[in-house]
Design a protein around this motif. Structure first.
Motif: not given
Lengths: 340, 435
Positions: B178-191, B364-369
């Motif tokens: 969950g923690i890794l996913k949080f950083f990955h997802t949040v950073a993708s939002g910042w991108v 990219a975010g949609q693909l990640g999901w």
């Protein structure tokens, strides 16, 4: 076990606060097309609820989340049994929210009319259907351990509709009062006059509710067993009468406070009657979902209690500050200047 | 597959994907607006105020849709996935309730303050309120991803009373997945936000409109995009290792690896052939590279698992590949934007590329999901509960058909309105300078 009772009360409290707050947003949205005579009036009504409606709606999300966390079995079956009415409420809330936020950003007359329509519909439908849903919960839904036997049209029964109308009229009175507190004089008077009128309808609906609750539900059983609890509905009636009293006296601030207290006392009256059920079965009480047989484990309830005890007071504190900050009379000048 | 299950899955997919069009921009743009307004408060430079207002308006249009589409998701668990909700509610419900209590209240309340408070509260308090919105938005991502992390890698529970019950809250909260996913997802939002600011600024720079103003915006966007692109790729690498450890079937599907092997090359060109349990194309292999990515000596192939336990391979594989390629492209683009910044108004080709790159981080975010959720199949809770066992029993096919059609139509309308308003106000530019 104590935690289950605490969460039953908190569950009721979350719904009560939600209706006491978002209820006036609904009322404002319903009265919006009828009391606004100009574009400035419309902006004023939107501005009256603008700063707070979204924070109010979070109480619904929290009530939903708390049901999920504390009473997962109730959450699962209540929401899937009430699939279609919840879906309609959901669509209404979606368009209501977007209408409040995006109307001001639309420049064409057509788009503005589109949002005006959705603001009204998106406020009217939840106000009515939340009442219908609670009426049906009070009566119990037809389910046993192998499934649900209800239909959408069965939910629109006379008792459900009485509770629906009680909610609808209550929120209209509530919303008119809120608007009257915030908007410029003339518009405020129109909103206040509507509250006055709808108070009579609200009172009739409340009387019918008190009578038909005895006919269609078992809610009175708990009160008869432990008469001290009659104090809750008595308080509700008192608040309703005081709302009417201050409406006649033209004191909109006090009328609004008692209107809010009425909503809270009304929800808690229902809660006392329901106890220990969260979702009664109209087929046989042994299938009813109660705070004992549908709750989370004591461990989870303990964690959630700690979270709520620490953070809900903080939420109440900053929301109260917001209300204080925006509890002022909007001026025409301000409305003409703002881009919102 | 029965109708209710199929449509409930499709409906969750479209409502979650639609919601996630709005979330990433909110995550990043809130921070940038907070930064701009703070610069205004600190320096008194009116350009930063105009900036906060210009991007703020786009933020609000986007935010309105993010909020309303989020409620759908919370209700849907109970409406369509009652058996899931009953089975995991003891654990899964808590982070959702905590998300609302800690984050949504803060976010919604202070956004109201921000919108209506320009003339009611002090400039410092006003800037603070948008910081609180930014903080709360990112905090809400933490709690929802803790919840999702538990579905991916269930921890801190026992099976008791015919359901999963929480026994260790701390384990649920600190679940590395969950923690890794949080950083990955949040950073993708910042991108997303970084490239949004770059793209919209590029549009105006190409038209020589408010050049000075949009160069400032461009610089902020470029730095933010570069830092977050590097972050998203870096965290993504750790995240992949965690996936390999906890979800071997998903990892094997991401790389379309069929045989268990100690020497797993990564093929730059690859085409899965799930029907024959092999790849029809495998070319240009980098030896042992998958072992490095997974952080494992031996990687389990898909054949190690019975077919009914494997996710759809082609979709997971392609989504992952394209996402990774896009991730590296973002670093390159943001880097170029930054080194060319001084005379950026002359680099019209780069500006055009950046303008047309606005949708890429969204994709990219949609693909990640898709990788995360399709790759988790056939499980709704990995290894614990199958998606087919989780669907509501009381819901009739006609109800889901109606809701699916309703969501498709209403969301379609809202999507069109959103894009129309965003592009209208993005093209309009900031309010003119006061004279």
């Amino acid at each position: 076990m104590e935690f289950q009772i605490i969460w039953f009360i908190l569950w009721g409290l979350l719904w009560a606060v939600y209706f006491a707050l978002d209820g006036f947003d609904f009322g404002a949205g319903i009265l919006y097309p009828f009391i606004s005579k100009s574009e400035i009036d419309k902006k004023a009504v939107l501005h009256a609820i603008g700063p707070v409606w979204n924070g109010n709606e979070v109480w619904l999300i929290t009530a939903g989340g708390a049901t999920f966390a504390a009473f997962p079995t109730t959450y699962a079956y209540m929401f899937s049994y009430l699939y279609t009415p919840l879906l309609i409420i959901l669509f209404a809330l979606i368009f209501r929210g977007v209408a409040v936020e995006l109307r001001g950003k639309s420049t064409s007359e057509g788009m503005k009319k589109f949002w005006d329509f959705w603001l009204f519909v998106g406020s009217f439908i939840p106000a009515l259907l939340f009442g219908v849903a609670f009426g049906n919960i009070f009566m119990g839904l037809p389910f046993d351990d192998s499934g649900y036997y209800g239909t959408l049209f069965r939910l629109l029964n006379p008792y459900g509709l009485i509770v629906g109308l009680l909610f609808l009229f209550t929120f209209i009175v509530h919303g008119g009062l809120w608007v009257s507190l915030r908007v410029p004089e003339e518009l405020a008077n129109r909103a206040f006059a509507r509250s006055k009128k709808f108070w009579y309808l609200q009172t009739i609906a409340a009387v019918l509710f008190l009578i038909f609750t005895a006919v269609f539900t078992n809610l009175y059983d708990n009160f008869i067993k432990t008469p001290i609890w009659f104090i809750v509905p008595v308080l509700a009636v008192a608040c309703l009468l005081l709302t009417g009293f201050y409406l006649i006296k033209n004191k909109n601030g006090r009328a609004f406070v008692f209107s809010a207290l009425f909503i809270i006392a009304l929800i808690f009256s229902g809660l006392v009657g329901l106890y220990p059920n969260l979702l009664p079965s109209s087929i046989d009480p042994k299938y009813s979902l109660t705070l004992f047989n549908s709750s989370s484990s004591p461990y989870t309830l303990k964690i959630m209690t700690i979270v709520v005890i620490i953070f809900v007071p903080i939420v109440i504190f900053y929301q109260a500050w917001t209300y204080k900050t925006f509890m002022y009379k909007i001026t025409e000048k301000e409305l003409k200047e703002e881009g919102y | 597959m029965d109708t209710v299950l199929l449509l409930s899955r499709l409906q969750f997919a479209i409502t979650a994907a639609f919601h996630f069009i709005f979330v990433p921009l909110t995550l990043g743009l809130s921070i940038l607006i907070a930064y701009m307004e703070s610069r205004y408060v600190a320096t008194g430079d009116k350009d930063y105020l105009r900036m906060a207002k210009f991007w703020g308006r786009l933020f609000l249009i986007n935010f309105a849709l993010g909020v309303v589409t989020g409620i759908t998701l919370e209700f849907q668990f109970g409406m369509n996935w009652a058996e899931y909700s009953r089975y995991v509610g003891d654990i899964f419900g808590s982070p959702l309730a905590i998300e609302a209590t800690l984050a949504f209240f803060l976010e919604s309340t202070f956004l109201g303050v921000w919108i209506f408070g320009w003339n009611r509260i002090s400039p410092k308090l006003h800037a603070l309120s948008i910081w609180l919105v930014a903080f709360a938005t990112n905090l809400s991502a933490l709690w929802i991803l803790i919840a999702n992390g538990w579905m991916q890698n269930p921890v801190g529970y026992v099976i008791r009373n015919a359901r999963a019950e929480m026994v260790d809250f701390w384990a649920v909260v600190t679940n590395p997945y969950g923690i890794l996913k949080f950083f990955h997802t949040v950073a993708s939002g910042w991108v997303v936000a970084g490239f949004f600011v770059l793209g919209v600024s590029a549009y105006h720079l190409l038209r020589k409109n408010e050049t000075e103003f949009f160069k400032k915006c461009f610089k902020i966007g470029a730095i933010f995009a570069l830092v977050s692109s590097i972050l998203v790729v870096g965290v993504g690498d750790f995240h992949a290792k965690e996936v390999a450890k906890t979800q071997p079937t998903k990892f094997a599907a991401m790389e379309s690896l069929w045989e268990t092997t100690k020497d797993a090359p990564m093929y730059l060109l690859l085409m899965p052939d799930p029907a024959n349990e092999k790849n029809s194309v495998e070319a240009i292999g980098i030896p042992k590279f998958l072992n490095i990515l997974a952080g494992q000596e031996e990687i389990k192939g898909l054949k190690e698992f019975p077919p009914q336990d494997r996710p759809p391979v082609t979709l997971t594989f392609i989504s992952f590949r394209v996402m990774v390629v896009l991730g590296f492209l973002f670093i390159v683009l943001a880097f170029l934007a930054l080194i060319k910044f001084k005379k950026i108004e002359q680099s019209t080709t780069l500006l055009r590329i950046l303008l047309w790159s606005i949708p890429l981080p969204y994709i990219a975010g949609q693909l990640g999901w898709i990788v995360a959720e399709v790759g988790r199949q056939p499980w709704i809770v990995y290894g614990l509960l199958r998606t087919s066992e989780a669907v509501s029993k009381a819901v009739e096919p006609a109800q889901v058909v109606a809701s699916f059609i309703g969501f498709t139509i209403f969301y379609g309308v809202l999507g069109v309105i959103d894009i129309y308003l965003l592009s209208k106000y993005a093209r309009k530019g900031p309010e003119p300078k006061e004279v």
